[in-house]
Scaffold this motif. Structure first.
Motif, short mmCIF file in Angstrom:
data_model
loop_
_atom_site.label_atom_id
_atom_site.label_comp_id
_atom_site.label_asym_id
_atom_site.label_seq_id
_atom_site.Cartn_x
_atom_site.Cartn_y
_atom_site.Cartn_z
N LEU A 1 44.04 66.23 20.13
CA LEU A 1 43.53 65.96 21.50
C LEU A 1 42.68 64.51 21.11
CD1 LEU A 1 42.62 69.25 22.90
CD2 LEU A 1 44.48 67.90 23.67
N ALA A 2 42.10 64.57 19.83
CA ALA A 2 41.22 63.27 19.61
C ALA A 2 41.93 62.03 19.65
CB ALA A 2 40.33 63.53 18.51
N GLU A 3 43.23 61.98 19.15
CA GLU A 3 44.07 60.87 19.16
C GLU A 3 44.99 60.80 20.33
OE1 GLU A 3 46.50 61.62 15.62
OE2 GLU A 3 44.69 61.74 14.40
N PHE A 4 44.98 61.63 21.33
CA PHE A 4 45.79 61.45 22.51
C PHE A 4 45.84 60.21 23.19
CE2 PHE A 4 47.21 62.65 26.90
CZ PHE A 4 48.58 63.08 26.62
N PRO A 5 44.45 59.85 23.48
CA PRO A 5 44.34 58.75 24.25
C PRO A 5 45.01 57.28 23.65
CG PRO A 5 42.25 59.91 24.53
CD PRO A 5 43.04 60.39 23.71
N THR A 6 44.80 57.30 22.33
CA THR A 6 45.60 56.13 21.57
C THR A 6 46.97 56.32 21.68
OG1 THR A 6 43.62 56.15 20.19
CG2 THR A 6 45.35 54.80 19.47
N TYR A 7 47.42 57.43 21.51
CA TYR A 7 48.85 57.58 21.41
C TYR A 7 49.33 57.42 23.07
CZ TYR A 7 53.73 59.87 21.54
OH TYR A 7 54.72 60.42 21.59
N LEU A 8 48.89 57.79 23.90
CA LEU A 8 49.02 57.49 25.15
C LEU A 8 49.10 56.03 25.45
CD1 LEU A 8 49.99 59.23 27.73
CD2 LEU A 8 47.69 58.92 28.67
N GLY A 9 48.19 55.50 25.19
CA GLY A 9 48.05 53.85 25.03
C GLY A 9 49.18 53.25 24.50
N GLN A 10 49.47 53.46 23.38
CA GLN A 10 50.67 52.92 22.64
C GLN A 10 51.97 53.10 23.29
OE1 GLN A 10 50.16 54.59 18.60
NE2 GLN A 10 48.68 52.96 17.96
N THR A 11 52.17 54.39 23.66
CA THR A 11 53.23 54.50 24.27
C THR A 11 53.46 54.04 25.74
OG1 THR A 11 53.29 56.89 23.51
CG2 THR A 11 54.77 56.77 25.34
N TYR A 12 52.67 53.72 26.32
CA TYR A 12 52.53 53.05 27.69
C TYR A 12 52.86 51.56 27.12
CZ TYR A 12 51.52 50.58 32.16
OH TYR A 12 51.54 49.94 32.91
#
Length: 148
Positions: free
Chosen positions: A55-66
């Motif tokens: 959950l802590a890494e989720f925003p970074t992962y979501l930004g990279q995916t986008y």
């Protein structure tokens, strides 16, 4: 493993004079141990730790995916938006259709407009030519000139 949190620092003991209670409920002086919340460590199960890390890494992962898939994400978003819009429109039409006398009124308005359109544009050859010219000018305005 114990269910109680373990202290990582030595607890600081502060002695506070507690005055006698007028009702006689307090027996006299006592001491209060003050422990700050930071001095506790909580041992979490491994699954909870992994979930918190994800959950802590989720925003970074979501930004990279986008960033990597902007076009695909945009298309999926548009498709979902269209689906929601169509469902919302159908729900509104269904609600309006349930209102007594409103659906027949809309039908009469539609029949009246269709009748006027046939009378205005389709009965005579000159008005059909006028309609064709208006449609052609509209297509030229939207799509541009074919000859150019």
């Amino acid at each position: 493993m114990s269910d109680t949190p373990e202290s990582t620092q030595s607890a600081e003991t502060i002695t506070v004079d507690i005055p006698a209670n007028p009702l006689g409920l307090n027996a006299g002086n006592g001491s209060i141990t003050q422990v700050s919340p930071e001095s506790y460590t909580v041992n979490l199960p491994d699954g909870v730790k992994q979930a918190l890390d994800i959950l802590a890494e989720f925003p970074t992962y979501l930004g990279q995916t986008y960033a990597n898939n902007k076009r695909a994400v945009t298309i999926v978003g548009l498709i979902l938006g269209i689906i929601v819009g169509v469902k919302l429109t159908l729900a509104i039409l269904s609600a309006v259709n349930e209102i007594p006398l409103l659906a027949p009124t809309f039908e009469l308005v539609g029949i009246g407009y269709a009748s006027w359109f046939v009378y205005r544009y389709l009965l005579q050859a000159s008005t059909r030519k006028e309609l064709t010219d208006e449609i052609d000018s509209f297509k030229t305005e939207i799509f541009g000139n074919k000859n150019a």
